[in-house]
Motif scaffolding. Structure first.
Motif, PDB file in Angstrom:
ATOM      1  N   MET A 193       0.837  -1.201   0.000  1.00  0.00           N
ATOM      2  CA  MET A 193       0.000   0.000   0.000  1.00  0.00           C
ATOM      3  C   MET A 193       0.874   1.254   0.000  1.00  0.00           C
ATOM      4  SD  MET A 193      -3.215  -0.681  -0.159  1.00  0.00           S
ATOM      5  CE  MET A 193      -4.002   0.746   0.539  1.00  0.00           C
ATOM      6  N   GLY A 194       1.976   1.204   0.726  1.00  0.00           N
ATOM      7  CA  GLY A 194       2.895   2.339   0.726  1.00  0.00           C
ATOM      8  C   GLY A 194       3.468   2.590  -0.658  1.00  0.00           C
ATOM      9  N   PHE A 195       3.854   1.514  -1.349  1.00  0.00           N
ATOM     10  CA  PHE A 195       4.372   1.663  -2.718  1.00  0.00           C
ATOM     11  C   PHE A 195       3.275   2.178  -3.647  1.00  0.00           C
ATOM     12  CE2 PHE A 195       7.480  -1.664  -1.289  1.00  0.00           C
ATOM     13  CZ  PHE A 195       8.597  -0.855  -1.358  1.00  0.00           C
ATOM     14  N   ALA A 196       2.053   1.670  -3.469  1.00  0.00           N
ATOM     15  CA  ALA A 196       0.934   2.122  -4.301  1.00  0.00           C
ATOM     16  C   ALA A 196       0.653   3.600  -4.060  1.00  0.00           C
ATOM     17  CB  ALA A 196      -0.315   1.285  -4.016  1.00  0.00           C
ATOM     18  N   ARG A 197       0.708   4.017  -2.811  1.00  0.00           N
ATOM     19  CA  ARG A 197       0.479   5.425  -2.485  1.00  0.00           C
ATOM     20  C   ARG A 197       1.579   6.305  -3.083  1.00  0.00           C
ATOM     21  NH1 ARG A 197      -3.183   9.189  -0.496  1.00  0.00           N
ATOM     22  NH2 ARG A 197      -1.906  11.049  -0.562  1.00  0.00           N
ATOM     23  N   GLN A 198       2.806   5.847  -2.978  1.00  0.00           N
ATOM     24  CA  GLN A 198       3.930   6.589  -3.540  1.00  0.00           C
ATOM     25  C   GLN A 198       3.757   6.723  -5.053  1.00  0.00           C
ATOM     26  OE1 GLN A 198       7.768   4.614  -3.476  1.00  0.00           O
ATOM     27  NE2 GLN A 198       8.813   6.559  -3.140  1.00  0.00           N
ATOM     28  N   PHE A 199       3.350   5.629  -5.700  1.00  0.00           N
ATOM     29  CA  PHE A 199       3.118   5.651  -7.141  1.00  0.00           C
ATOM     30  C   PHE A 199       2.045   6.682  -7.488  1.00  0.00           C
ATOM     31  CE2 PHE A 199       0.619   4.166 -10.778  1.00  0.00           C
ATOM     32  CZ  PHE A 199       1.590   4.192 -11.762  1.00  0.00           C
ATOM     33  N   GLU A 200       0.954   6.697  -6.733  1.00  0.00           N
ATOM     34  CA  GLU A 200      -0.126   7.655  -6.987  1.00  0.00           C
ATOM     35  C   GLU A 200       0.352   9.087  -6.793  1.00  0.00           C
ATOM     36  OE1 GLU A 200      -3.546   9.381  -8.115  1.00  0.00           O
ATOM     37  OE2 GLU A 200      -2.984   7.276  -8.385  1.00  0.00           O
ATOM     38  N   ASP A 201       1.141   9.331  -5.760  1.00  0.00           N
ATOM     39  CA  ASP A 201       1.681  10.673  -5.526  1.00  0.00           C
ATOM     40  C   ASP A 201       2.570  11.109  -6.691  1.00  0.00           C
ATOM     41  OD1 ASP A 201       0.375  10.744  -3.101  1.00  0.00           O
ATOM     42  OD2 ASP A 201       2.174  10.393  -1.887  1.00  0.00           O
ATOM     43  N   ILE A 202       3.378  10.200  -7.184  1.00  0.00           N
ATOM     44  CA  ILE A 202       4.266  10.511  -8.310  1.00  0.00           C
ATOM     45  C   ILE A 202       3.448  10.811  -9.559  1.00  0.00           C
ATOM     46  CG2 ILE A 202       5.962   9.471  -9.886  1.00  0.00           C
ATOM     47  CD1 ILE A 202       7.082   8.028  -7.325  1.00  0.00           C
ATOM     48  N   GLU A 203       2.416  10.005  -9.806  1.00  0.00           N
ATOM     49  CA  GLU A 203       1.551  10.240 -10.973  1.00  0.00           C
ATOM     50  C   GLU A 203       0.878  11.607 -10.875  1.00  0.00           C
ATOM     51  OE1 GLU A 203       0.878   8.351 -13.913  1.00  0.00           O
ATOM     52  OE2 GLU A 203       2.805   7.641 -13.175  1.00  0.00           O
ATOM     53  N   GLU A 204       0.367  11.945  -9.692  1.00  0.00           N
ATOM     54  CA  GLU A 204      -0.261  13.254  -9.489  1.00  0.00           C
ATOM     55  C   GLU A 204       0.725  14.378  -9.747  1.00  0.00           C
ATOM     56  OE1 GLU A 204      -3.272  14.822  -8.772  1.00  0.00           O
ATOM     57  OE2 GLU A 204      -3.990  12.859  -9.386  1.00  0.00           O
ATOM     58  N   SER A 205       1.952  14.217  -9.249  1.00  0.00           N
ATOM     59  CA  SER A 205       2.987  15.224  -9.449  1.00  0.00           C
ATOM     60  C   SER A 205       3.297  15.397 -10.933  1.00  0.00           C
ATOM     61  CB  SER A 205       4.243  14.825  -8.683  1.00  0.00           C
ATOM     62  OG  SER A 205       5.292  15.711  -8.960  1.00  0.00           O
ATOM     63  N   ASN A 206       3.412  14.284 -11.658  1.00  0.00           N
ATOM     64  CA  ASN A 206       3.687  14.361 -13.095  1.00  0.00           C
ATOM     65  C   ASN A 206       2.539  15.040 -13.835  1.00  0.00           C
ATOM     66  OD1 ASN A 206       6.211  13.214 -12.957  1.00  0.00           O
ATOM     67  ND2 ASN A 206       5.499  11.146 -13.389  1.00  0.00           N
ATOM     68  N   ARG A 207       1.295  14.715 -13.463  1.00  0.00           N
ATOM     69  CA  ARG A 207       0.141  15.368 -14.102  1.00  0.00           C
ATOM     70  C   ARG A 207       0.156  16.868 -13.822  1.00  0.00           C
ATOM     71  NH1 ARG A 207      -2.460  10.376 -12.976  1.00  0.00           N
ATOM     72  NH2 ARG A 207      -3.164  11.033 -10.921  1.00  0.00           N
ATOM     73  N   ALA A 208       0.504  17.240 -12.580  1.00  0.00           N
ATOM     74  CA  ALA A 208       0.559  18.657 -12.221  1.00  0.00           C
ATOM     75  C   ALA A 208       1.658  19.374 -13.013  1.00  0.00           C
ATOM     76  CB  ALA A 208       0.800  18.817 -10.715  1.00  0.00           C
ATOM     77  N   LEU A 209       2.809  18.724 -13.192  1.00  0.00           N
ATOM     78  CA  LEU A 209       3.894  19.336 -13.971  1.00  0.00           C
ATOM     79  C   LEU A 209       3.483  19.536 -15.426  1.00  0.00           C
ATOM     80  CD1 LEU A 209       7.010  17.438 -12.585  1.00  0.00           C
ATOM     81  CD2 LEU A 209       6.542  19.882 -12.388  1.00  0.00           C
ATOM     82  N   ILE A 210       2.823  18.542 -15.987  1.00  0.00           N
ATOM     83  CA  ILE A 210       2.370  18.654 -17.375  1.00  0.00           C
ATOM     84  C   ILE A 210       1.355  19.779 -17.497  1.00  0.00           C
ATOM     85  CG2 ILE A 210       1.030  17.490 -19.175  1.00  0.00           C
ATOM     86  CD1 ILE A 210       2.449  14.864 -18.226  1.00  0.00           C
ATOM     87  N   ARG A 211       0.387  19.828 -16.570  1.00  0.00           N
ATOM     88  CA  ARG A 211      -0.633  20.881 -16.603  1.00  0.00           C
ATOM     89  C   ARG A 211       0.003  22.245 -16.416  1.00  0.00           C
ATOM     90  NH1 ARG A 211      -4.513  22.879 -19.083  1.00  0.00           N
ATOM     91  NH2 ARG A 211      -6.058  23.955 -17.837  1.00  0.00           N
ATOM     92  N   SER A 212       0.997  22.334 -15.539  1.00  0.00           N
ATOM     93  CA  SER A 212       1.698  23.597 -15.319  1.00  0.00           C
ATOM     94  C   SER A 212       2.354  24.084 -16.607  1.00  0.00           C
ATOM     95  CB  SER A 212       2.748  23.410 -14.226  1.00  0.00           C
ATOM     96  OG  SER A 212       3.538  24.547 -14.113  1.00  0.00           O
ATOM     97  N   GLY A 213       2.971  23.153 -17.334  1.00  0.00           N
ATOM     98  CA  GLY A 213       3.584  23.517 -18.620  1.00  0.00           C
ATOM     99  C   GLY A 213       2.554  23.993 -19.626  1.00  0.00           C
ATOM    100  N   GLU A 214       1.403  23.319 -19.662  1.00  0.00           N
ATOM    101  CA  GLU A 214       0.329  23.724 -20.575  1.00  0.00           C
ATOM    102  C   GLU A 214      -0.170  25.121 -20.225  1.00  0.00           C
ATOM    103  OE1 GLU A 214      -2.430  20.561 -19.927  1.00  0.00           O
ATOM    104  OE2 GLU A 214      -1.466  19.213 -21.378  1.00  0.00           O
TER     105      GLU A 214
END
Length: 154
Positions: free
Chosen positions: A112-133
Motif C-alpha cells: 500500500m505504501g508503494f501504491a500510495r507513492q506511485f499515486e503521488d508521483i503520478e499526481e505530481s507528473n500530471r501537475a507538472l504537465i498541466r503547469s507547462g500547458e
C-alpha cells in the motif's frame, strides 16, 4: 591536492546520472527539466540525449518527454493463494513462500505504501504537465494582449 579540471565530470555522465535520478523518482524528464537541474545548455543536452538515444538508453516519449529504457530481467509468473488455514502462498516463478496472516498484512501494508507513492508521483507528473500547458497558454495570452494593445495604440 586536486585541481579544478580533475574535479570536473564529463557532461555525458552528468546528463545520464540526472536522467536516471529523475527516472528513479518517476519525475517527468524534458530538455527544460534537464537544463534547470544541470544548468547545462540546450545544445549540450540535445547532443548527449541524441547519443543516449543512439545507445538505446533513452527514448523520446512525445510532447518533449524523455524516458529511460528499463532494463529488467524477464517477468516471472506470480500468484497469491489464500489457504483455508489463513496461510497465503505467494508464488513467484519457481519460488513459493508461505506467509502467516500477520506476515501477509505486513506485506500488504508495504505494498500500500508503494501504491500510495506511485499515486503521488503520478499526481505530481500530471501537475507538472498541466503547469507547462498553463504556462504556454499564459505566453499566448500575453502575446495576444500585446498585439491588442498595439492595435488600439496603448
Amino acid at each position: 591536492m586536486s585541481t579544478a579540471t580533475e574535479l570536473k565530470r564529463p557532461v555525458g555522465e552528468i546528463i545520464w546520472e540526472t536522467v536516471v535520478g529523475l527516472a528513479n523518482d518517476e519525475r517527468s524528464i524534458s530538455r527544460r527539466v534537464l537544463r534547470d537541474v544541470t544548468g547545462l545548455s540546450y545544445e549540450l543536452i540535445d547532443d548527449h540525449i541524441k547519443r543516449l538515444e543512439t545507445a538505446g538508453k533513452v527514448i523520446k516519449a512525445g510532447k518533449g518527454l524523455i524516458e529511460v529504457v528499463p532494463i529488467y530481467p524477464p517477468e516471472r509468473p506470480q500468484s497469491f493463494t489464500a489457504m483455508p488455514s489463513g496461510i497465503v502462498k505467494w508464488e513467484i516463478g519457481d519460488i513459493c513462500v508461505e506467509l502467516t496472516p500477520p506476515e501477509m498484512r505486513r506485506h500488504a501494508m508495504m505494498a500500500m505504501g508503494f501504491a500510495r507513492q506511485f499515486e503521488d508521483i503520478e499526481e505530481s507528473n500530471r501537475a507538472l504537465i498541466r503547469s507547462g500547458e498553463l504556462t504556454e497558454q499564459i505566453v499566448d495570452i500575453r502575446r495576444e494582449l500585446k498585439a491588442l494593445r498595439k492595435d488600439i495604440g496603448v
